[in-house]
Structure formats: C-alpha cells, structure tokens
Scaffold this motif. Sequence first.
Motif, short mmCIF file in Angstrom:
data_model
loop_
_atom_site.label_atom_id
_atom_site.label_comp_id
_atom_site.label_asym_id
_atom_site.label_seq_id
_atom_site.Cartn_x
_atom_site.Cartn_y
_atom_site.Cartn_z
N ARG A 101 0.83 -1.21 0.00
CA ARG A 101 0.00 0.00 0.00
C ARG A 101 0.87 1.26 0.00
N ASN A 102 1.97 1.19 -0.73
CA ASN A 102 2.90 2.31 -0.81
C ASN A 102 3.14 2.62 -2.29
N PRO A 103 2.73 3.80 -2.77
CA PRO A 103 2.89 4.11 -4.20
C PRO A 103 4.33 4.28 -4.65
N LEU A 104 5.28 4.37 -3.69
CA LEU A 104 6.69 4.49 -4.05
C LEU A 104 7.42 3.16 -3.96
N ALA A 105 6.70 2.09 -3.66
CA ALA A 105 7.35 0.78 -3.54
C ALA A 105 7.71 0.25 -4.92
N SER A 106 8.87 -0.40 -4.98
CA SER A 106 9.35 -1.06 -6.19
C SER A 106 10.50 -1.96 -5.78
N PRO A 107 10.95 -2.85 -6.65
CA PRO A 107 12.11 -3.66 -6.28
C PRO A 107 13.34 -2.84 -5.90
N VAL A 108 13.43 -1.62 -6.40
CA VAL A 108 14.58 -0.76 -6.05
C VAL A 108 14.38 -0.14 -4.69
N THR A 109 13.25 0.51 -4.47
CA THR A 109 13.04 1.24 -3.21
C THR A 109 12.86 0.32 -2.02
N LEU A 110 12.50 -0.95 -2.25
CA LEU A 110 12.39 -1.90 -1.15
C LEU A 110 13.71 -2.61 -0.85
N GLY A 111 14.74 -2.31 -1.60
CA GLY A 111 16.04 -2.93 -1.36
C GLY A 111 16.19 -4.30 -1.99
N ILE A 112 15.20 -4.77 -2.75
CA ILE A 112 15.26 -6.11 -3.32
C ILE A 112 16.35 -6.19 -4.38
N GLY B 12 12.86 1.67 5.52
CA GLY B 12 13.65 0.46 5.68
C GLY B 12 14.28 0.02 4.37
N GLY B 13 13.55 0.09 3.28
CA GLY B 13 14.11 -0.25 1.98
C GLY B 13 15.23 0.67 1.57
N THR B 14 15.09 1.96 1.88
CA THR B 14 16.15 2.91 1.57
C THR B 14 17.41 2.61 2.36
N VAL B 15 17.23 2.31 3.64
CA VAL B 15 18.40 1.98 4.48
C VAL B 15 19.08 0.72 3.95
N LEU B 16 18.28 -0.31 3.62
CA LEU B 16 18.85 -1.54 3.08
C LEU B 16 19.63 -1.27 1.79
N THR B 17 19.06 -0.46 0.92
CA THR B 17 19.72 -0.17 -0.34
C THR B 17 21.06 0.50 -0.12
#
Length: 343
Positions: free
Chosen positions: A98-109, A165-170
């Motif tokens: 439920r986050n419009p900025l989520a993507s494999p990049v922004t989630l750190g995947i 959290g995704g940004t920190v992981l990235t």
Amino acid sequence: MTTDPPTPTTPAPRASPAVRLPLTLVAGLGLLALCAALSLAIGSRTIPLDTVVEALTGGQHGGDADVVTGLRVPRTLIGLAVGAALGVAGAVAQGVTRNPLASPVTLGINAGASFAVVAAIHTFELTRPVEYVWFAFAGAAVAAVAAYAMSRSGGDLDPVRLALGGTVLTVVLTSWTSALMLASHRTLDEARFWLAGSVAGRHLDTLVPVLPFLLLGLVASFAVAPSLNALALGDESAQSLGVPVARVRMVGGLAVVLLAGSAVAVAGPVAFIGLAAPHLVRPLLGNDHRLLLPGCLIVGPVLLLTADVLGRMVARPSELEVGIVTAFLGAPLLAVLARRVAR
C-alpha cells in the motif's frame, strides 16, 4: 433583449473497464511492437526494416541478417522478459505494501540480489549469469524479508517505515557491494558491467534458466490481483471481506522476489521500470489490479526497450547501458512521485 441561459454540459461518460481494457491493450501492444522493431533495427548501425523482416523469415543470411538474428533478437527478447518482470513486480509491490513508491529498487530487493551476486562472484569465482541466478533469488528474498520486518508497527504494516527500511537496506547493501568490488580486481572486472544494468551481450542461454521462475512469478501475481484490491482498503477491511491478508502478502512478496530476482540475474539491477510502469498505467486503466497488471506487463517492456534504444543512439558507435539510461530518466520521476504522495 434577453438571452437564454447557457445549457449546462455534462462530461462525457468514461468508457467502462470492459471497453477500456481491450482498446488500451491493443494500443499498448502496437506500441510494444514498434519498440521491438526499433530494437531490432537500431544499433551501432541502422539496419533497414525490410532487411530485418527478411532476416527473421529466413529470406536473407550473412552480414546484417546475422547481426539481427544473432545479437539483436536475443537482446530484444531478454528486454521484453526483463521489462515485463519489473513492471509487474512494481505493481504487486505497491499493492502488497500500500505504498505508491514501492518497487524492487526502493524496497532494497534489487540491492539484495546485487550484493548476493557480487558476493558469489567474489567467493566462488563465477563468470556467467546462469551460474549466479540462485544467489540473485536468495539475496532478493533476504532483502524483502528484512524490509518487511523493519516496517512492522504494532503488528501492522507501516508503508512509511517500509520505504525508509528499503532505503536503508539499499544504502547499506550498495556500500557492501562496492567494498567487495574494491577488494578484488577480478570481482570488479567481472561485476562492473553487470551492475550497470544491461541487456547487451546477453544470449538466450542466460534467459532460459530463469524463465520458469519468471513465469511462476507472473502466475502468482495475477492470482493475487483480486485480493490486492481488497488489501488497498486496509488490513482490517480486507479481513472483514474474507481476504487472508497474511497469505496474500506472502504470495505477493514471493512473486516480487521471483520477478525481481529473475530480472536482476539476467540483466543486472535496472532501476525505475518497476516504479514507473504502474504510475503510467493507472491513469489509463485505474487502480483495479486485474487491469493494472496486464497494463504493466506491456508498459514495462516498452519502457525498457525504449531506454535501450536511446542508449544505443546517444553515444554511437558506442552505447550506454540501459540501467544508466533508466536511472537518468527515472530520478526526476521519483522526485515528482514523492512530491505527489506527500500531497
């Protein structure tokens, strides 16, 4: 003298989804066919389209025909597969979180898959993408679980904490990846081209091993599409409608890992396709994931092939990797989307 008051006009009714979907998909498929044709025709030198057609139908051999069938056809097919995987992965990631900025990049995947692959190259001296596909999947899965764990707040998923959290992981994983590359010249030479994100020089034997996982990720994505619509109402509302929220998130997360891991294993970490595709499709087809996912399945490859063709044109006779082009074009898009979400 009196005049009649102007007759109020009513806006034209918007076409129903049953009408919009076929029309939009047909237009999208036409655009995708055009992008594929340009991908086959444009490179360090331009090959006429009639020569491309003759090469594909077996009417011409040698010279330009060998360039089309031996180099550009595999590159285009890989671009289609990677673009589709990233486009659908972005839509599912945004629906699950439920986050419009989520993507494999922004989630750190992507960063997790990249770190795992570079670590495998450094440790086991791997040299071919087909050898490190499993490491890409493992890294993507660990990063997804870590981002999800950091986003939990009182038992619920917090979209803001997920993005942070995704940004920190990235940032952390990118730093570790750079450290591994600097520690070994062999790792640097082997991984730097792949880390830029590219479909150049890839052959179909790179795509074939990951194709089953990519297809499985697509099947899982479309299977949870109706439940993602309910999930957009919130966990409690979705549960009251009989949606098994935990199972939907698990299946959706697995689909994102399979799709992103497959794409990274083949082409490296290509940024912003997964973020941009859903936002380009929603104004045309709305927020219904049953319509959104087919749209992203088309728009993702269109974006990737367009970026790849632009990369070939701007630096002739050399070229820019597609990951560099998408990052250059996607950074302003991310800023616009972040401002829109903040509003």
